[in-house]
Design a protein around this motif. Structure first.
Motif, PDB file in Angstrom:
ATOM      1  N   VAL A  35       4.769  18.850 -54.206  1.00 17.48           N
ATOM      2  CA  VAL A  35       6.172  19.229 -54.021  1.00 17.48           C
ATOM      3  C   VAL A  35       6.360  20.632 -54.585  1.00 17.48           C
ATOM      4  O   VAL A  35       6.066  20.863 -55.762  1.00 17.48           O
ATOM      5  CB  VAL A  35       7.128  18.251 -54.727  1.00 17.48           C
ATOM      6  N   VAL A  36       6.814  21.572 -53.759  1.00 18.07           N
ATOM      7  CA  VAL A  36       7.020  22.941 -54.222  1.00 18.07           C
ATOM      8  C   VAL A  36       8.507  23.264 -54.164  1.00 18.07           C
ATOM      9  O   VAL A  36       9.196  22.952 -53.189  1.00 18.07           O
ATOM     10  CB  VAL A  36       6.198  23.952 -53.393  1.00 18.07           C
ATOM     11  N   GLU A  37       9.012  23.894 -55.216  1.00 19.12           N
ATOM     12  CA  GLU A  37      10.435  24.186 -55.367  1.00 19.12           C
ATOM     13  C   GLU A  37      10.610  25.610 -55.852  1.00 19.12           C
ATOM     14  O   GLU A  37       9.986  26.027 -56.826  1.00 19.12           O
ATOM     15  CB  GLU A  37      11.058  23.194 -56.356  1.00 19.12           C
ATOM     16  N   ALA A  38      11.472  26.379 -55.160  1.00 19.07           N
ATOM     17  CA  ALA A  38      11.676  27.779 -55.532  1.00 19.07           C
ATOM     18  C   ALA A  38      12.427  27.929 -56.849  1.00 19.07           C
ATOM     19  O   ALA A  38      12.180  28.859 -57.616  1.00 19.07           O
ATOM     20  CB  ALA A  38      12.435  28.502 -54.423  1.00 19.07           C
ATOM     21  N   ALA A  39      13.330  27.017 -57.145  1.00 13.73           N
ATOM     22  CA  ALA A  39      14.120  27.101 -58.371  1.00 13.73           C
ATOM     23  C   ALA A  39      13.261  26.752 -59.592  1.00 13.73           C
ATOM     24  O   ALA A  39      12.193  26.140 -59.469  1.00 13.73           O
ATOM     25  CB  ALA A  39      15.322  26.161 -58.291  1.00 13.73           C
ATOM     26  N   PRO A  40      13.734  27.101 -60.770  1.00 15.08           N
ATOM     27  CA  PRO A  40      12.953  26.778 -61.982  1.00 15.08           C
ATOM     28  C   PRO A  40      13.042  25.321 -62.402  1.00 15.08           C
ATOM     29  O   PRO A  40      12.366  24.912 -63.341  1.00 15.08           O
ATOM     30  CB  PRO A  40      13.583  27.691 -63.045  1.00 15.08           C
TER      31      PRO A  40
END
Length: 474
Positions: A35-40
């Motif tokens: 799972v990749v997420e741009a937000a921190p």
């Protein structure tokens, strides 16, 4: 940190509740997932700000204990829901009126008894039916922390009308509790506002109760939402309790993230393009895989896949106040039957969930739907003083959260089951593919993972060291 050569069976773009719940369903079937997420951090729009011991939701969408996916989604066994007092509290003609849904009522006579009984003071303990349901569920339903005192107007008067009007309303709500979903979805489709006017209920009941209730449930003050979506919202209202996650909205996605296998979720990773067998990131190059699931918001999904429809959105503004002398409405959700100001609904949320405020302080969270007025702070304070019947000039404003793209619009006609499979190897999910609720986001993920598993023929791990563009199980 995600290594450039890292590979997985499925890459999920977006770590909101849809993407995280999809990851749970896939990993439970032996599928390797990244799972990749741009937000921190995880969560997307389900975020909570911490200020001086307060936990302040940015959107504060209402949940229901009747949402099936809260019970069916892996990873949510530890979720604690804090329910509001039964039904809602209406402010109309200068008084408070308690209205509950006659859940389980099988006849107009039974519905009338339920509505009449709930014109009295609020109850402090859930009924035996709710307790039994909570024991069967995968999460716990806890009684409200405090019910408080509620002023009452004359029974059977505004905003519900007389006894006959109450009976008709009770019978209508009882039908929602018992009608199968398939039958609701087969009804003719109109904008919700038009459908209410066409169903034979008294105008006073529609305007004083159903319109403000549906506006709160759908985040749509104009009620342009599909009548089928509105019917589903009323069905959830009659079949369960409105509630919030204990500790703030963010606890739901955080719980999903924490219960995934270690190393599954990678935050701070910005995706620049997607294909059926790979995801390209700004920081880590290409991640090769056998399938890609886009679980972002609608705008981001359309940026990565031009051609996807971007819906309109309902803006939501949440204003948080604190005081050491809370209004005496207990854990009720308070609606304005008169619609005499910008606030659509409000609650002493620390009475519903004490973990959201430090000891000795009350947290009042109020929701403004649509474009907020220019003098928002003054208008909200004035409106709250009238709704709660208490001065608000000494209340401290903790935060004002305005979210332009808070809730995807669902105008009629609305496809409640928009396709989640774009082609073999490329899938999309989120509340913009279903209903614009947490239930809809979770259900769209359920549909997407079912399609992925079917396409990939997953009986165990499908990881391949070198996936090719044509890799697909027969």
């Amino acid at each position: 940190m995600l290594e450039p050569a890292y590979q997985a069976d499925v890459v999920i773009v977006g770590a909101g509740v849809a993407g995280l719940s999809a990851a749970h369903r896939l990993t439970s079937q032996g599928v390797t997932v990244a799972v990749v997420e741009a937000a921190p951090c995880v969560g997307g729009r389900m975020s909570t700000e911490k200020v001086d011991g307060f936990r302040l939701d940015r959107i504060g969408q209402l949940l229901s204990t009747a949402y099936p996916e809260l019970r069916l989604t892996p990873g949510l066994d530890g979720l604690v829901l804090r329910p509001f007092a039964p039904g809602v509290l209406l402010h109309g003609d200068g008084r408070h009126h308690r209205v509950d849904a006659p859940a389980g009522a099988r006849s107009a006579r039974g519905a009338l008894r339920a509505v009449r009984a709930l014109a009295s003071a609020p109850r402090g303990v859930p009924g035996p039916g709710l307790v039994a349901a909570s024991r069967r569920a995968a999460f716990r339903v806890l009684p409200g922390a405090g019910q408080g005192a509620v002023s009452r107007g004359a029974r059977g008067v505004a905003p519900l009308g007389g006894a006959v009007d109450q009976a008709r309303l009770g019978a209508a709500l009882a039908r929602f509790a018992n009608v199968p979903v398939e039958r609701l979805l087969a009804r003719p489709e109109l904008p919700a506002g038009q459908a209410l006017a066409a169903r034979g209920l008294p105008a006073r009941t529609v305007d004083g109760f159903l319109r403000p209730l549906l506006a709160a449930l759908l985040c749509d003050p104009a009620l342009t939402t599909s009548s089928r979506c509105a019917d589903l919202a009323l069905r959830a209202f009659t079949g369960g309790r409105l509630c919030v996650p204990e500790g703030g909205a963010e606890t739901l996605p955080e719980l999903l993230a924490q219960t995934l296998p270690a190393g599954t979720v990678h935050t701070g990773v910005r995706v620049t393009s997607v294909a059926t067998t790979s995801v390209t990131t700004a920081e880590h190059g290409e991640i090769r895989c056998r399938a890609v699931l886009l679980a972002t918001d609608a705008r981001t999904a359309a940026e990565l896949l031009p051609g996807l429809r971007v819906p309109d959105f309902h803006p939501v503004t949440v204003v948080h106040h604190t005081t050491d002398e809370p209004p005496r409405t207990g854990s009720a959700l308070l609606l304005d039957a008169d619609r005499g100001g910008p606030v659509a609904h409000t609650a002493v949320i620390s009475e519903v969930d004490p973990s959201r405020a430090p000891s000795g302080r009350a947290l009042i969270s109020s929701t403004v739907l649509g474009t907020p007025p220019a003098d928002l702070e003054t208008a909200v304070r004035t409106h709250l003083a009238r709704l709660y019947g208490t001065p608000t000039h000494r209340w401290e404003t903790l935060a004002v959260h305005h979210t332009r793209d808070a809730v995807p619009a669902m105008p009629a006609p609305h496809d409640l089951r928009r396709p989640v499979r774009l082609l073999a190897g490329l899938y999309v999910c989120g509340d913009h593919r279903d209903t614009s609720t947490v239930q809809g986001a979770l259900h769209s993920a359920h549909r997407a993972t079912t399609a992925i598993l079917k396409d990939l023929g997953a009986a165990g791990s499908m990881h391949r060291a070198d996936p090719t563009p044509t890799a697909r199980a027969a």
